[in-house]
Enzyme design. Structure first.
Site, PDB file in Angstrom:
ATOM      1  N   CYS A   1       0.834  -1.206   0.000  1.00 10.68           N
ATOM      2  CA  CYS A   1       0.000   0.000   0.000  1.00 10.68           C
ATOM      3  C   CYS A   1       0.868   1.255   0.000  1.00 10.68           C
ATOM      4  O   CYS A   1       1.423   1.626   1.043  1.00 10.68           O
ATOM      5  CB  CYS A   1      -0.923  -0.033   1.223  1.00 10.68           C
TER       6      CYS A   1
ATOM      7  N   CYS B   1      -0.560   4.107   2.192  1.00 12.82           N
ATOM      8  CA  CYS B   1      -0.337   3.912   3.635  1.00 12.82           C
ATOM      9  C   CYS B   1       1.119   4.172   4.011  1.00 12.82           C
ATOM     10  O   CYS B   1       1.402   4.794   5.029  1.00 12.82           O
ATOM     11  CB  CYS B   1      -0.642   2.471   4.060  1.00 12.82           C
ATOM     12  N   ASP B   2       2.044   3.674   3.224  1.00 15.35           N
ATOM     13  CA  ASP B   2       3.436   3.591   3.683  1.00 15.35           C
ATOM     14  C   ASP B   2       4.424   4.458   2.915  1.00 15.35           C
ATOM     15  O   ASP B   2       5.574   4.575   3.332  1.00 15.35           O
ATOM     16  CB  ASP B   2       3.910   2.116   3.617  1.00 15.35           C
TER      17      ASP B   2
END
Ligand code: NAP
Length: 310
Positions: free
Chosen positions: A137, A140-141
């Site tokens: 992701c 997300c990261d």
């Protein structure tokens, strides 16, 4: 046979949000959590993009967010059953039958939120370094790879879109693709080719991810020549597709050719009284916030439907 007003299958953001809303409607929902309480966000190291939870000092982790949602759902009367659904029968209901290894539920209504799973490469080192350099992701990261070099695996729209997104943070994004042409649409291809921070390694697969506590390098193999190389990297982002966790729904509700449950704008499945929310019916957004919204919508719609039945 345990009789319930509402059974929620899955405990990710969609399931726990549906639980909060149906519990507050005094429907005493049962949430069958599946093997991973919280679903995919349990694997997310830090959650910075969920509106309202921002904290620059101690960023909440995925498990922190799950714990808060669980606490809220239980506070209002939801019950969590730490079980996995093995079988359902939606064809003759309501009541609908939901079976786990240890229990059979008879439910007046069901919300399916069993989620989706990112496809994995299945190479040595991948599982070991999830959350320590291996990610599925970018949204997300990506932020954690500021000024770093990352490898992206895949040649589809997701890989291109996420690679372009990752260039906001990373100094260099190397896309490793197993063929010599992309699957992605032309517009995304053009944007990726035009991006100075992105370079491509063609006809190549990753055979192993290596590191020392965190990812440090990947072993690459050219599938045409069998030549093996090592590439230093700080991260490996894998975007080779997702699959919905809908195997147990075959022949029970309408699904598309990829196995995503088909819903209308009210989160209704093809079976009246059975709703679906989150990634099991949404291949597009895959965000905590969108899954939460879909879970809430399903819960509200279900509440109205139950009232109409009485
Ligand atoms: P996808 O289109 O299925 O592409 C997966 C990519 O991963 C392919 O390039 C495939 O290689 C590669 N791959 C698969 N298994 C692999 C393995 N074991 N090792 C190495 N590479 C592997 O998946 P997606 O990119 O997630 O897209 C899914 C759907 O969402 C598509 O319909 C896409 O159009 C859509 N989508 C659209 C947008 C957009 O329009 N902005 C954004 C994201 C996704 P091959 O090419 O050789 O098969």
């Amino acid at each position: 046979m345990q009789k319930e007003r509402v059974v929620i299958i899955g405990s990710g953001p969609a399931g726990l949000s549906a639980a909060i809303y149906t519990a507050r409607a005094l429907l005493k929902p049962v949430v069958i959590t599946g093997t991973q309480l919280g679903g995919q966000i349990s694997l997310t190291s830090e959650v910075e993009n969920y509106p309202g939870l921002f904290n620059p000092v101690t960023t909440p982790t995925g498990p922190d967010v799950v714990a808060l949602m669980q606490q809220q759902a239980e506070h209002f009367g939801a019950r969590l059953a730490f079980e996995e659904v093995t079988e359902v029968d939606f064809r003759t209901g309501p009541p609908f039958i939901v079976k786990t290894h240890g229990q059979t539920y008879s439910a007046d209504s069901v919300i399916v939120t069993a989620g989706a799973s990112p496809k994995h490469l299945g190479v040595p080192g991948e599982t070991e370094y999830v959350g320590r350099g291996v990610s599925y992701c970018g949204t997300c990261d990506g932020f954690f790879f500021r000024g770093k070099d990352v490898v992206v695996v895949g040649g589809g729209d997701s890989a291109m879109e996420e690679s372009i997104f990752l260039t906001k943070f990373a100094d260099k994004v190397t896309i490793v693709h197993r063929r010599d042409e992309l699957r992605a649409g032309l517009t995304l291809q053009k944007r990726a080719f035009a991006n100075q921070k992105i370079n491509f390694i063609w006809d190549t697969v990753i055979d192993e991810i290596q590191g020392n506590g965190v990812v440090q390098e990947v072993l690459l193999r050219n599938v045409k020549t069998d030549k093996v190389d090592t590439l230093s990297t700080d991260g490996v982002f894998v975007f080779i597709g997702h699959y919905p966790n809908s195997q147990f729904l075959v022949n029970q509700v309408a699904m598309d050719e990829q196995g995503y449950v088909i819903t209308d704008e009210f989160m209704r499945s093809s079976v009246p009284g059975v709703y679906a929310a989150g990634e099991i019916q949404d291949p597009h957004y895959r965000q905590i916030a969108t899954s939460v919204g879909q879970g809430v919508a399903a819960a509200m719609q279900l509440e109205r439907w139950l009232a109409e039945q009485e």
